[in-house]
Design a protein around this motif. Structure first.
Motif, PDB file in Angstrom:
ATOM      1  N   SER A 132      -1.945   9.587   4.092  1.00  0.00           N
ATOM      2  CA  SER A 132      -1.779   9.369   2.665  1.00  0.00           C
ATOM      3  C   SER A 132      -2.958   9.958   1.907  1.00  0.00           C
ATOM      4  O   SER A 132      -4.109   9.570   2.115  1.00  0.00           O
ATOM      5  N   GLY A 158      -2.469  -0.111   7.057  1.00  0.00           N
ATOM      6  CA  GLY A 158      -3.416  -0.158   5.945  1.00  0.00           C
ATOM      7  C   GLY A 158      -3.641  -1.582   5.492  1.00  0.00           C
ATOM      8  O   GLY A 158      -3.604  -2.524   6.284  1.00  0.00           O
ATOM      9  N   ASP A 211      -6.930   3.772   3.769  1.00  0.00           N
ATOM     10  CA  ASP A 211      -5.508   4.020   3.935  1.00  0.00           C
ATOM     11  C   ASP A 211      -5.326   4.980   5.100  1.00  0.00           C
ATOM     12  O   ASP A 211      -6.243   5.719   5.453  1.00  0.00           O
ATOM     13  N   GLU A 254       1.382   2.969   2.376  1.00  0.00           N
ATOM     14  CA  GLU A 254       1.972   3.061   3.718  1.00  0.00           C
ATOM     15  C   GLU A 254       3.143   2.099   3.907  1.00  0.00           C
ATOM     16  O   GLU A 254       3.622   1.911   5.022  1.00  0.00           O
ATOM     17  N   SER A 312       0.844  -1.196   0.000  1.00  0.00           N
ATOM     18  CA  SER A 312       0.000   0.000   0.000  1.00  0.00           C
ATOM     19  C   SER A 312       0.879   1.245   0.000  1.00  0.00           C
ATOM     20  O   SER A 312       2.110   1.168   0.007  1.00  0.00           O
TER      21      SER A 312
END
Length: 888
Positions: free
Chosen positions: A679, A591, A675, A482, A480
């Motif tokens: 972000s 996430g 998320d 993250e 992701s």
């Protein structure tokens, strides 16, 4: 051995020193060393710091203490430098709030050895080294002479050239010449002699502070960059008066930042000003141009020609015979001209390639050159030497640093990992080698010799220890937006556990996609690659570089002595393989996957205990819309919200926009619904920005749509995911409340005697955003965010308790409604009314919160008596008890 960690200091690099000192404090092997934190403030006071303050995000979060801060109408935090009128008695009172003031002669009562994590003037220039030698305290790193050379880029340049090394063309510009002579004439002379681009450097600064590159043939830009490196800024009164009050505060916050601006106190047309409020008031009254000049400035600048080519950094260490060994040089791939503070210390912004992508003979030439310079400058123990490989193949060396940055992502640990040393082991090596080096001075020979003998006995005992440790698989990475922060969290967990006597951490990298997770056991050198993408790239084409093989051979005696039981090769595994490898898992993912229950499902199939909430709770909290809906049904305040789906947007955008504008009003907050880590969270002020956000979120290809990115003011390298839906929320505002603030609150769960879950709610932190929303840097970059812990609800203690209890009760109820287990972070806004009634509006719940060294959850746990290791230990113990209860 009592190891005093000297950190903080008086230089502009004090925040990086503070964060590096915390890294050393956490990573010293607990079975060998007792870490003693010696904080040095802006005035050079030595303070035996209470350990709780080590885990503050920045120095300004705790020092000066809030009761000594001047009254202010803005959120800009100040350093103790601004407190110029305190008496000695008042200083003693101030220091007593955070620790115990020590005089230099008292240091020997508290420390056996000084580990220097100081940077810049007073720390890397021989001053502290001389003081410690006077009092007979052995210290880490280089001695007085190489330190004095290493702090001065002008002296370095002369010695490097005299020693036969290639250097770029350079000139020295004095402040006197700059003030007296015509600026355009100075520019024309330098342009003729140096050429363009030219590099402008403040010679006594590190961390790229005061460094700029002039690319354009522009005398006005040249003048501005020269002033920046002299730490001078000119304020145009008409421009100043055109700012709104909010813009003035943001401008001043940047201006007084000691890393990029002039700092405080500051001379304004020769009038000394100490505080942001006083500076704002002064500028508001001015009709003529104002020159602001820093107290910490430079008398000369170094102007160099720009070197076209590859930039590298190389750590040089000593073997036990005192011979230099250059570790594998790292290539720095930047997103901009200067490898600046943000690029150096925030994961994912720049790329570090180790070893540098060059032919073997070039790499060996770099290593030979760095080792030769190490000897030529009479450096000892270790140094970081930066340089360039020019397009013509010429190697240029510059800026030897006798104290390297010591954040987990720093070159210091990054390159040591290539020979198999984790941070804890490398620190043990530095201490042992420093003691041997101090022995050569002939001072305190007997006591230092005895320390070496005792340390060697401890190190030998570690190698032969057969005690059973709990194997903890630390799952990090993911796919992701993250993923980089996840790696940073995972590495921090690894480092905290690797210096313990209870756990043996095993780093496990997760990649792949939603349909198929791929797992890899990582050796230390791959785990300490710069970010998740670097790790993935290394795994896809894994091979041991011949230079690494050679350096491992050269360092064999070191690794055999310090790196027992190391994982040396990566291994691709399946979830089912974990049963034989680990006793428990620490999921450091953020996430999806990780906070969505997917990894937890696989671990539960295998009966492996893990941290955090269970599957069902995770599946709810990953989705901000579902979380809001569930909390609202239970009477908990949340923002008005609406999901926007790609299919509906593409079919009838105008209708969707009309529905949004009927239900919600601008400005709005737009964010991914699943998320975190800030972000792609944006404040949407109008329809154009709404359409740009949706266009970017629903874009068909991964690359940015430039015109839309421009509308949203996206930075280069900023993470902005592609999704099929996103969430819009009302902007939560103060309304008619007396006080309004954003908070983030952590919690920890325990089982009581009856096996029922009890919630320990920590004192939340007040989060101060410098922009429209709290940024990635402010959450996770050391020295960047402003977090006040505990949050400032009220001024009186009795009123505070009344408000704090209301807030904590809402956080507790939120955790109960969502069936949170283990630990979590809950973000919220709080409105406080005149009658002390508090409204807590929940924004987001993170079931696996960020665990980077700078995250504010560690500030909160410290108040309750948990050091980071203790907190992690409690989280793991809860997970292991939970599975025991389930199996029963």
């Amino acid at each position: 051995m009592k190891v005093g960690i000297f950190f903080g200091g008086q230089s502009r690099e004090r925040e990086i020193s503070f964060a590096g000192g915390r890294t050393v404090y956490d990573n010293l092997n607990k079975s060998i060393f007792e870490a003693v934190p010696i904080f040095i403030d802006s005035f050079g006071h030595f303070i035996l710091l209470d350990w709780q303050f080590i885990y503050k995000g920045t120095i300004r979060d705790f020092y000066p203490p809030v009761e000594f801060m001047p009254a202010s109408n803005n959120p800009i935090q100040i350093y103790a430098d601004s407190l110029t009128d305190l008496t000695e008695e008042e200083w003693d009172q101030l220091i007593s709030k955070v620790g115990k003031k020590l005089t230099p002669d008292q240091l020997t009562h508290y420390v056996d050895f000084a580990f220097l994590a100081l940077h810049g003037p007073y720390g890397e220039d021989g001053n502290i080294q001389g003081l410690l030698e006077w009092y007979g305290i052995p210290y880490s790193g280089a001695g007085i002479l190489p330190s004095a050379i290493g702090i001065n880029k002008i002296a370095q340049k002369q010695l490097i050239s005299q020693s036969g090394f290639a250097v770029p063309r350079s000139r020295i510009l004095s402040k006197t010449d700059w003030d007296k002579n015509n600026k355009e004439k100075i520019y024309e002379v330098l342009k003729a002699e140096i050429g363009l681009p030219m590099v402008i450097k403040s010679p006594h600064q590190g961390s790229s502070i005061g460094v700029s590159i002039l690319n354009d043939d522009d005398v006005s830009k040249f003048e501005a960059l020269i002033q920046k490196s002299f730490f001078i800024q000119v304020i145009n009164p008409s421009e100043w008066k055109s700012f709104s009050e909010e813009e003035k505060i943001k401008f001043i916050a940047r201006l007084v930042d000691i890393r990029e601006g002039v700092g405080l106190p500051v001379y304004a047309n020769e009038l000394l000003i100490n505080t942001p409020d006083a500076l704002i008031n002064y500028l508001n009254k001015q009709e003529d141009e104002v020159q602001l000049k820093a107290l910490q400035t430079e008398d000369q600048l170094l102007i160099e020609s720009f070197i076209e080519g590859k930039e590298f950094s190389c750590i040089v260490i000593q073997d036990e015979n005192g011979n230099p060994i250059a570790l594998p040089p790292t290539e720095i791939r930047k997103g901009k001209d200067v490898f600046d503070y943000r690029s150096k210390y925030l994961p994912g912004i720049s790329r570090k390639i180790t070893p540098i992508n060059e032919d073997l003979d070039v790499i060996e030439n770099i290593r030979r050159s760095c080792s030769s310079l190490f000897k030529a400058l009479q450096v000892n123990v270790y140094a970081r030497i930066d340089g360039f490989v020019g397009k013509d193949g010429q190697i240029y060396l510059n800026d030897p640093n006798t104290t390297s940055g010591m954040l987990p992502s720093s070159f210091f640990f990054h390159q040591a990992a290539e020979i198999g040393l984790n941070p804890s082991q490398f620190l043990s090596y530095i201490i042992r080698t420093s003691l041997a080096e101090r022995l050569k001075s002939g001072k305190n020979h007997r006591s230092i010799q005895q320390m070496i003998i005792q340390l060697d006995e401890k190190l030998q005992a570690l190698k032969t220890q057969e005690e059973k440790k709990i194997n903890v698989g630390i799952i990090m990475g993911g796919f992701s937006t993250e993923r980089h922060i996840s790696v940073e969290s995972g590495r921090n967990i690894f480092e905290k556990l690797s210096s313990s006597t209870k756990y043996f951490p095993i780093p496990i990298f997760l990649t792949g996609n939603e349909a198929k997770h791929e797992l890899y056991v990582l050796p230390i050198n791959i785990m300490l690659k710069d970010n998740a993408d670097d790790i993935k790239e290394k795994l896809s084409d894994f091979h041991v570089h011949p230079v690494i093989e050679q350096i491992k051979f050269e360092c064999e005696d070191i690794t055999q002595k310090y790196a027992a039981h190391a994982i040396t090769e990566f291994q691709k595994i399946a979830y089912s393989d974990l049963v034989d490898k680990i006793d428990a898992a620490f999921i450091a993912l953020h996430g999806r996957p990780g906070e969505d229950g997917a990894v937890q499902t696989e671990l539960e199939k295998l009966g492996i205990p893990y941290n955090g909430s269970g599957v069902e709770s995770s599946q709810v909290t990953i989705n901000k819309f579902e979380t809001n809906e569930k909390l609202r049904k239970h009477g908990i305040l949340v923002a008005d919200h609406q999901l926007i789906f790609e299919e509906e947007w593409n079919q009838n955008k105008d209708t969707v926009i009309q529905e949004i504008e009927e239900k919600l009003s601008y400005p709005l907050i737009a964010k991914p619904a699943d998320d975190g880590c800030s972000s792609a969270v944006k404040k949407i002020k109008n329809r154009e920005e709404l359409e740009a956000f949706a266009g970017m979120m629903f874009r068909p290809e991964a690359q940015f749509i430039e015109e839309l990115a421009h509308v949203l003011h996206l930075k280069r390298n900023e993470e902005f995911p592609q999704k099929t839906f996103f969430l819009l929320e009302e902007l939560i505002e103060k309304k008619d409340a007396a006080h309004f603030l954003e908070i983030t609150g952590g919690l920890l769960t325990h089982f009581d005697a009856n096996g029922k879950i009890q919630y320990e709610i920590f004192e939340p932190s007040e989060a101060l955003a410098s922009g429209e929303v709290l940024s990635l840097e402010e959450k996770f970059l050391a020295g960047e965010g402003q977090n006040i812990t505990p949050a400032r609800y009220t001024k009186s203690l009795s009123d505070y308790e009344k408000v704090a209890n209301q807030v904590k009760e809402t956080l507790r109820k939120t955790a109960e409604v969502l069936s949170i287990e283990g630990y979590a972070r809950i973000d919220a806004f709080v409105r406080i009314y005149d009658d002390l009634r508090a409204e807590t509006i929940i924004i987001e719940v993170n079931s696996l919160p960020g665990m980077t060294p700078a995250t504010c959850i560690f500030h909160q746990t410290a108040i309750n008596g948990y050091k980071p290791y203790d907190f992690i230990d409690k989280i793991l113990e809860f997970g292991m008890k939970r599975i025991q209860k389930t199996s029963v």
